[in-house]
Design a protein around this motif. Structure first.
Motif, short mmCIF file in Angstrom:
data_model
loop_
_atom_site.label_atom_id
_atom_site.label_comp_id
_atom_site.label_asym_id
_atom_site.label_seq_id
_atom_site.Cartn_x
_atom_site.Cartn_y
_atom_site.Cartn_z
N PHE A 1 0.99 -0.77 -0.06
CA PHE A 1 0.31 -0.80 -0.08
C PHE A 1 0.66 1.22 -0.01
O PHE A 1 2.36 1.22 0.46
CB PHE A 1 -0.80 -0.01 1.27
CG PHE A 1 -2.11 1.43 1.70
CD1 PHE A 1 -3.34 1.08 0.93
CD2 PHE A 1 -1.38 2.30 2.02
CE1 PHE A 1 -4.49 1.80 1.20
CE2 PHE A 1 -2.85 2.95 2.46
CZ PHE A 1 -4.20 3.10 1.46
N LYS A 2 0.49 2.20 -0.96
CA LYS A 2 0.70 3.51 -0.82
C LYS A 2 0.92 5.02 -0.02
O LYS A 2 -0.14 5.96 -0.62
CB LYS A 2 1.21 3.89 -1.94
CG LYS A 2 2.98 5.13 -2.86
CD LYS A 2 2.74 4.98 -4.11
CE LYS A 2 3.47 5.77 -4.86
NZ LYS A 2 4.90 5.93 -5.22
N PRO A 3 1.30 4.78 1.38
CA PRO A 3 0.62 5.73 2.07
C PRO A 3 0.87 7.32 1.52
O PRO A 3 1.84 7.63 0.82
CB PRO A 3 0.89 5.66 3.04
CG PRO A 3 2.07 4.78 2.58
CD PRO A 3 2.39 4.44 2.04
N ALA A 4 0.10 8.21 1.49
CA ALA A 4 0.00 9.45 1.55
C ALA A 4 0.08 10.31 2.64
O ALA A 4 0.88 11.50 2.71
CB ALA A 4 -1.25 9.80 0.07
N LYS A 5 -1.23 9.89 3.31
CA LYS A 5 -1.20 10.76 4.71
C LYS A 5 -2.10 10.42 5.36
O LYS A 5 -2.91 9.30 5.36
CB LYS A 5 -2.43 12.16 4.56
CG LYS A 5 -3.06 12.73 5.92
CD LYS A 5 -1.92 14.00 5.48
CE LYS A 5 -2.49 15.15 6.52
NZ LYS A 5 -2.01 14.30 7.77
N THR A 6 -1.31 9.73 7.32
CA THR A 6 -2.05 8.88 8.38
C THR A 6 -2.56 10.09 9.55
O THR A 6 -2.16 10.90 9.82
CB THR A 6 -1.11 8.28 8.66
OG1 THR A 6 -0.55 7.76 7.67
CG2 THR A 6 -1.26 7.67 10.10
N ALA B 1 -6.63 0.82 5.71
CA ALA B 1 -5.80 1.68 5.69
C ALA B 1 -6.86 1.88 3.96
O ALA B 1 -7.62 1.05 3.70
CB ALA B 1 -4.64 0.64 4.62
N ILE B 2 -6.78 3.09 3.57
CA ILE B 2 -7.56 3.92 2.51
C ILE B 2 -7.24 4.15 0.97
O ILE B 2 -6.67 4.62 0.57
CB ILE B 2 -9.27 4.57 3.17
CG1 ILE B 2 -9.43 4.17 4.67
CG2 ILE B 2 -10.15 5.24 2.04
CD1 ILE B 2 -9.82 5.29 5.39
N ILE C 1 -4.98 5.09 7.23
CA ILE C 1 -3.93 6.02 6.87
C ILE C 1 -4.74 5.75 5.14
O ILE C 1 -5.76 5.03 4.19
CB ILE C 1 -2.54 4.82 6.32
CG1 ILE C 1 -2.17 3.94 8.44
CG2 ILE C 1 -2.02 4.74 5.52
CD1 ILE C 1 -1.66 3.25 8.14
N ARG C 2 -4.70 6.90 4.31
CA ARG C 2 -5.03 6.57 2.89
C ARG C 2 -4.10 7.24 2.47
O ARG C 2 -2.41 7.56 2.53
CB ARG C 2 -5.43 8.61 2.63
CG ARG C 2 -7.24 8.20 3.09
CD ARG C 2 -7.77 9.61 4.35
NE ARG C 2 -7.28 10.62 4.20
CZ ARG C 2 -6.81 11.72 5.48
NH1 ARG C 2 -6.85 10.24 6.74
NH2 ARG C 2 -6.22 12.48 5.45
N GLY C 3 -4.25 6.68 1.08
CA GLY C 3 -2.95 6.75 -0.17
C GLY C 3 -3.34 5.67 -1.37
O GLY C 3 -5.04 5.65 -1.91
#
Ligand SMILES: [Zn+2]
Ligand SMILES: [Zn+2]
Ligand SMILES: [Zn+2]
Ligand SMILES: [Zn+2]
Lengths: 132, 132
Positions: A114-119, B85-86, B123-125
DNA sequence: CAATTGATGTAATAACATAACATCTGCAAT
DNA sequence: ATTGCAGATGTTATGTTATTACATCAATTG
Protein backbone atom coordinates in the motif's frame (compact mmCIF):
# COMPACT_ATOMS: atom_id res chain seq x y z
CA UNK A 1 9.22 21.79 3.34
CA UNK A 2 10.39 25.38 3.81
CA UNK A 3 7.50 27.75 4.44
CA UNK A 4 7.21 30.58 1.92
CA UNK A 5 6.11 34.06 2.87
CA UNK A 6 2.45 33.92 3.80
CA UNK A 7 -0.06 36.01 1.91
CA UNK A 8 -2.38 38.41 3.70
CA UNK A 9 -5.24 35.94 4.07
CA UNK A 10 -2.94 33.10 5.03
CA UNK A 11 -1.37 35.24 7.75
CA UNK A 12 -4.72 36.28 9.13
CA UNK A 13 -5.95 32.69 9.32
CA UNK A 14 -2.69 31.46 10.80
CA UNK A 15 -2.67 34.19 13.46
CA UNK A 16 -6.17 33.28 14.53
CA UNK A 17 -5.17 29.64 14.92
CA UNK A 18 -1.98 30.47 16.78
CA UNK A 19 -3.77 32.65 19.28
CA UNK A 20 -6.59 30.18 19.80
CA UNK A 21 -6.70 28.00 22.89
CA UNK A 22 -7.73 24.97 20.91
CA UNK A 23 -8.82 23.77 17.48
CA UNK A 24 -11.20 25.91 15.46
CA UNK A 25 -13.64 25.08 12.69
CA UNK A 26 -13.33 26.91 9.39
CA UNK A 27 -16.54 28.80 10.08
CA UNK A 28 -15.37 29.87 13.51
CA UNK A 29 -12.24 31.25 11.89
CA UNK A 30 -14.42 33.03 9.35
CA UNK A 31 -16.40 34.70 12.13
CA UNK A 32 -13.25 35.84 13.86
CA UNK A 33 -12.06 37.46 10.63
CA UNK A 34 -15.23 39.29 9.62
CA UNK A 35 -13.74 42.49 10.98
CA UNK A 36 -10.74 42.01 8.73
CA UNK A 37 -12.89 41.81 5.63
CA UNK A 38 -13.55 38.09 5.39
CA UNK A 39 -16.96 37.44 3.90
CA UNK A 40 -17.01 33.88 2.55
CA UNK A 41 -15.93 30.38 3.65
CA UNK A 42 -13.68 30.05 0.65
CA UNK A 43 -11.36 32.73 1.93
CA UNK A 44 -10.73 30.55 4.96
CA UNK A 45 -10.59 27.22 3.16
CA UNK A 46 -8.14 28.51 0.57
CA UNK A 47 -5.81 29.84 3.22
CA UNK A 48 -6.08 26.62 5.21
CA UNK A 49 -5.25 24.57 2.14
CA UNK A 50 -1.92 26.34 1.81
CA UNK A 51 -1.17 26.34 5.53
CA UNK A 52 -1.78 22.58 5.62
CA UNK A 53 0.47 22.16 2.61
CA UNK A 54 3.23 24.14 4.35
CA UNK A 55 2.76 21.97 7.43
CA UNK A 56 2.17 24.86 9.81
CA UNK A 57 -1.42 23.85 10.47
CA UNK A 58 -3.00 20.45 11.05
CA UNK A 59 -6.47 19.25 10.31
CA UNK A 60 -8.24 17.19 12.94
CA UNK A 61 -10.39 14.85 10.89
CA UNK A 62 -12.48 13.55 13.72
CA UNK A 63 -13.75 16.98 14.75
CA UNK A 64 -13.61 18.87 11.45
CA UNK A 65 -11.29 21.46 12.92
CA UNK A 66 -7.87 22.99 12.46
CA UNK A 67 -5.03 23.72 14.81
CA UNK A 68 -1.65 25.46 14.51
CA UNK A 69 1.28 23.07 14.58
CA UNK A 70 2.67 22.74 18.09
CA UNK A 71 6.16 21.80 16.91
CA UNK A 72 6.97 24.15 14.06
CA UNK A 73 10.25 23.38 12.39
CA UNK A 74 10.41 19.92 13.89
CA UNK A 75 11.99 17.75 11.26
CA UNK A 76 9.95 14.72 12.26
CA UNK A 77 6.99 16.43 10.66
CA UNK A 78 8.33 16.06 7.15
CA UNK A 79 8.54 12.29 7.18
CA UNK A 80 6.95 11.17 10.41
CA UNK A 81 3.40 10.72 11.47
CA UNK A 82 1.81 13.13 13.87
CA UNK A 83 -0.70 12.02 16.49
CA UNK A 84 -3.18 14.04 18.51
CA UNK A 85 -4.88 13.65 21.84
CA UNK A 86 -8.08 15.66 21.86
CA UNK A 87 -10.00 16.42 25.04
CA UNK A 88 -13.71 16.13 24.33
CA UNK A 89 -14.52 18.28 27.32
CA UNK A 90 -12.23 21.32 27.12
CA UNK A 91 -11.01 20.99 23.54
CA UNK A 92 -7.37 20.95 24.47
CA UNK A 93 -5.19 19.27 21.86
CA UNK A 94 -1.80 17.70 22.44
CA UNK A 95 0.34 16.90 19.42
CA UNK A 96 2.95 14.17 19.64
CA UNK A 97 4.71 11.59 17.60
CA UNK A 98 6.17 8.20 18.20
CA UNK A 99 8.67 6.63 15.87
CA UNK A 100 7.76 3.14 16.92
CA UNK A 101 4.14 3.71 15.96
CA UNK A 102 5.32 5.07 12.61
CA UNK A 103 7.52 2.06 12.04
CA UNK A 104 4.81 -0.43 12.85
CA UNK A 105 2.26 1.25 10.60
CA UNK A 106 4.74 1.68 7.77
CA UNK A 107 5.86 -1.94 8.13
CA UNK A 108 2.28 -3.09 7.79
CA UNK A 109 1.79 -0.81 4.81
CA UNK A 110 4.90 -2.13 3.11
CA UNK A 111 3.71 -5.69 3.59
CA UNK A 112 0.48 -4.79 1.77
CA UNK A 113 2.28 -2.86 -0.95
CA UNK A 114 0.00 0.00 0.00
CA UNK A 115 1.33 3.44 -0.88
CA UNK A 116 0.55 5.79 2.02
CA UNK A 117 -0.13 9.46 1.38
CA UNK A 118 -1.55 10.85 4.61
CA UNK A 119 -2.02 9.21 7.98
CA UNK A 120 -4.40 10.28 10.71
CA UNK A 121 -4.01 9.32 14.35
CA UNK A 122 -6.42 10.96 16.75
CA UNK A 123 -7.23 9.92 20.30
CA UNK A 124 -10.38 11.46 21.70
CA UNK A 125 -11.02 11.36 25.41
CA UNK A 126 -10.50 13.43 28.52
CA UNK A 127 -7.36 15.33 29.49
CA UNK A 128 -5.99 14.99 32.99
CA UNK A 129 -7.74 18.12 34.24
CA UNK A 130 -11.14 17.17 32.80
CA UNK A 131 -10.96 13.52 33.86
CA UNK A 132 -10.49 14.45 37.52
CA UNK B 1 -20.32 -6.47 23.29
CA UNK B 2 -22.84 -9.03 22.19
CA UNK B 3 -24.94 -7.77 19.30
CA UNK B 4 -28.68 -7.73 19.98
CA UNK B 5 -31.23 -8.54 17.34
CA UNK B 6 -31.19 -5.77 14.79
CA UNK B 7 -34.33 -3.78 14.11
CA UNK B 8 -35.73 -3.44 10.62
CA UNK B 9 -33.95 -0.21 9.80
CA UNK B 10 -30.71 -1.38 11.38
CA UNK B 11 -30.81 -4.57 9.29
CA UNK B 12 -31.47 -2.67 6.10
CA UNK B 13 -28.57 -0.30 6.68
CA UNK B 14 -26.26 -3.10 7.73
CA UNK B 15 -27.13 -5.19 4.67
CA UNK B 16 -26.34 -2.29 2.37
CA UNK B 17 -22.95 -1.83 4.02
CA UNK B 18 -22.15 -5.54 3.95
CA UNK B 19 -22.93 -5.84 0.26
CA UNK B 20 -21.04 -2.68 -0.66
CA UNK B 21 -17.60 -2.88 -2.24
CA UNK B 22 -16.28 -0.06 -0.10
CA UNK B 23 -17.27 2.60 2.41
CA UNK B 24 -20.50 4.50 1.90
CA UNK B 25 -21.66 7.90 3.06
CA UNK B 26 -24.88 8.17 5.04
CA UNK B 27 -26.58 9.87 2.11
CA UNK B 28 -25.48 7.16 -0.30
CA UNK B 29 -27.02 4.59 2.03
CA UNK B 30 -30.17 6.67 2.15
CA UNK B 31 -30.41 6.65 -1.65
CA UNK B 32 -29.97 2.89 -1.76
CA UNK B 33 -32.83 2.45 0.68
CA UNK B 34 -35.40 4.78 -0.90
CA UNK B 35 -37.10 1.75 -2.41
CA UNK B 36 -37.43 0.26 1.04
CA UNK B 37 -39.22 3.31 2.36
CA UNK B 38 -36.36 5.41 3.64
CA UNK B 39 -37.13 9.11 3.26
CA UNK B 40 -34.88 11.05 5.64
CA UNK B 41 -31.21 11.12 6.72
CA UNK B 42 -32.16 10.49 10.31
CA UNK B 43 -33.38 7.01 9.50
CA UNK B 44 -29.86 6.21 8.36
CA UNK B 45 -28.01 8.06 11.09
CA UNK B 46 -30.08 6.49 13.83
CA UNK B 47 -29.42 3.00 12.52
CA UNK B 48 -25.71 3.76 12.10
CA UNK B 49 -25.50 5.02 15.66
CA UNK B 50 -26.63 1.65 16.96
CA UNK B 51 -24.54 -0.37 14.53
CA UNK B 52 -21.46 1.60 15.61
CA UNK B 53 -22.35 1.00 19.23
CA UNK B 54 -22.63 -2.75 18.58
CA UNK B 55 -19.27 -2.63 16.81
CA UNK B 56 -20.51 -4.20 13.57
CA UNK B 57 -19.88 -1.02 11.58
CA UNK B 58 -16.98 1.44 11.62
CA UNK B 59 -16.93 5.11 10.83
CA UNK B 60 -14.09 6.42 8.69
CA UNK B 61 -13.58 9.92 10.03
CA UNK B 62 -11.35 11.15 7.26
CA UNK B 63 -13.86 10.44 4.51
CA UNK B 64 -17.18 10.80 6.37
CA UNK B 65 -18.15 7.28 5.49
CA UNK B 66 -19.14 3.99 7.03
CA UNK B 67 -18.05 0.42 6.46
CA UNK B 68 -19.13 -2.99 7.77
CA UNK B 69 -16.63 -4.50 10.17
CA UNK B 70 -14.28 -6.86 8.35
CA UNK B 71 -13.56 -8.95 11.43
CA UNK B 72 -16.89 -9.47 13.13
CA UNK B 73 -16.58 -11.27 16.43
CA UNK B 74 -12.86 -10.61 16.65
CA UNK B 75 -12.19 -10.10 20.31
CA UNK B 76 -9.49 -7.55 19.62
CA UNK B 77 -12.25 -5.16 18.68
CA UNK B 78 -13.55 -4.84 22.20
CA UNK B 79 -10.36 -3.56 23.72
CA UNK B 80 -7.96 -2.93 20.88
CA UNK B 81 -7.59 -0.20 18.35
CA UNK B 82 -8.60 -0.74 14.79
CA UNK B 83 -6.70 0.83 11.91
CA UNK B 84 -7.73 1.35 8.30
CA UNK B 85 -5.91 1.68 5.01
CA UNK B 86 -8.11 3.55 2.55
CA UNK B 87 -7.36 3.67 -1.17
CA UNK B 88 -8.09 7.16 -2.45
CA UNK B 89 -8.45 5.85 -5.99
CA UNK B 90 -10.72 2.81 -5.79
CA UNK B 91 -12.13 3.27 -2.29
CA UNK B 92 -11.02 -0.15 -1.08
CA UNK B 93 -10.64 -0.31 2.69
CA UNK B 94 -8.49 -2.75 4.62
CA UNK B 95 -9.07 -3.08 8.34
CA UNK B 96 -6.21 -4.23 10.53
CA UNK B 97 -4.99 -4.22 14.03
CA UNK B 98 -1.55 -4.06 15.63
CA UNK B 99 -1.04 -4.66 19.32
CA UNK B 100 2.29 -2.90 19.35
CA UNK B 101 0.74 0.29 17.99
CA UNK B 102 -1.96 0.04 20.65
CA UNK B 103 0.60 -0.42 23.37
CA UNK B 104 2.69 2.55 22.28
CA UNK B 105 -0.28 4.86 22.03
CA UNK B 106 -1.74 3.69 25.32
CA UNK B 107 1.64 4.05 27.00
CA UNK B 108 1.87 7.64 25.82
CA UNK B 109 -1.68 8.29 26.97
CA UNK B 110 -0.98 6.85 30.41
CA UNK B 111 2.06 9.07 30.75
CA UNK B 112 -0.13 12.10 30.11
CA UNK B 113 -2.89 10.85 32.39
CA UNK B 114 -5.16 11.28 29.40
CA UNK B 115 -8.30 9.11 29.47
CA UNK B 116 -8.85 7.75 25.95
CA UNK B 117 -12.38 7.10 24.72
CA UNK B 118 -12.08 6.50 20.97
CA UNK B 119 -9.02 6.28 18.78
CA UNK B 120 -8.87 6.82 15.04
CA UNK B 121 -6.09 5.49 12.82
CA UNK B 122 -6.60 5.95 9.11
CA UNK B 123 -3.99 5.71 6.37
CA UNK B 124 -5.05 7.22 3.07
CA UNK B 125 -3.11 6.40 -0.06
CA UNK B 126 -3.12 3.95 -2.96
CA UNK B 127 -3.70 0.22 -2.78
CA UNK B 128 -1.35 -2.12 -4.59
CA UNK B 129 -3.59 -2.37 -7.66
CA UNK B 130 -4.09 1.40 -7.98
CA UNK B 131 -0.45 2.31 -7.31
CA UNK B 132 0.77 0.17 -10.20
C1' DC C 1 2.34 45.50 -23.85
C1' DA C 2 0.39 40.69 -23.77
C1' DA C 3 0.46 36.51 -21.54
C1' DT C 4 0.79 33.82 -17.61
C1' DT C 5 0.32 32.65 -12.88
C1' DG C 6 -1.28 32.88 -8.28
C1' DA C 7 -4.28 35.19 -5.07
C1' DT C 8 -8.69 37.08 -4.05
C1' DG C 9 -13.87 38.23 -4.03
C1' DT C 10 -18.62 36.67 -4.37
C1' DA C 11 -22.66 33.90 -5.00
C1' DA C 12 -24.60 29.71 -5.22
C1' DT C 13 -24.85 25.04 -4.15
C1' DA C 14 -23.54 20.49 -2.44
C1' DA C 15 -22.60 17.31 1.29
C1' DC C 16 -22.86 16.00 6.00
C1' DA C 17 -25.34 15.96 10.47
C1' DT C 18 -28.73 17.09 14.18
C1' DA C 19 -32.94 19.24 16.61
C1' DA C 20 -37.60 19.05 17.59
C1' DC C 21 -41.80 16.94 17.71
C1' DA C 22 -45.31 13.46 16.59
C1' DT C 23 -46.51 8.65 16.29
C1' DC C 24 -46.30 3.85 16.74
C1' DT C 25 -45.22 -0.74 18.75
C1' DG C 26 -44.16 -4.18 22.07
C1' DC C 27 -44.18 -5.30 26.71
C1' DA C 28 -44.67 -5.17 31.65
C1' DA C 29 -47.26 -3.70 35.99
C1' DT C 30 -51.48 -3.17 37.90
C1' DA D 1 -57.57 -5.30 29.44
C1' DT D 2 -55.94 -1.18 30.36
C1' DT D 3 -52.42 1.83 31.53
C1' DG D 4 -47.84 3.35 31.32
C1' DC D 5 -43.37 3.17 29.65
C1' DA D 6 -39.33 2.63 26.63
C1' DG D 7 -37.49 2.15 22.26
C1' DA D 8 -38.00 2.63 17.45
C1' DT D 9 -39.77 5.18 13.67
C1' DG D 10 -41.55 9.06 10.61
C1' DT D 11 -41.30 13.85 9.18
C1' DT D 12 -39.96 18.58 8.77
C1' DA D 13 -36.89 21.88 9.44
C1' DT D 14 -32.50 23.55 10.42
C1' DG D 15 -27.56 23.70 11.39
C1' DT D 16 -22.80 22.81 10.00
C1' DT D 17 -19.06 21.79 6.84
C1' DA D 18 -17.07 22.08 2.18
C1' DT D 19 -16.87 22.89 -2.87
C1' DT D 20 -18.10 24.69 -7.70
C1' DA D 21 -18.22 28.29 -10.82
C1' DC D 22 -17.06 32.49 -12.39
C1' DA D 23 -15.19 37.20 -12.12
C1' DT D 24 -11.42 40.21 -10.79
C1' DC D 25 -6.91 41.73 -9.35
C1' DA D 26 -1.80 41.93 -8.80
C1' DA D 27 2.86 40.55 -9.79
C1' DT D 28 5.99 38.47 -13.09
C1' DT D 29 7.97 37.80 -17.41
C1' DG D 30 9.01 37.49 -22.32
ZN1 LIG E 1 2.74 19.72 13.93
ZN1 LIG F 1 -9.90 18.73 29.02
ZN1 LIG G 1 -13.92 -4.16 12.70
ZN1 LIG H 1 -7.18 1.16 -5.05
Amino acid sequence: MTTPQLTKNQSLVFDVLEKAEGPLSAYTILDKLRDHGFRAPLQVYRALEKLLEYGVVHRLESINSFVACAHPGDDCHSHGIVAFAICESCGQVTEFHDHEVDHRLMAWVRGQKFKPAKTTIEIRGLCEACAA
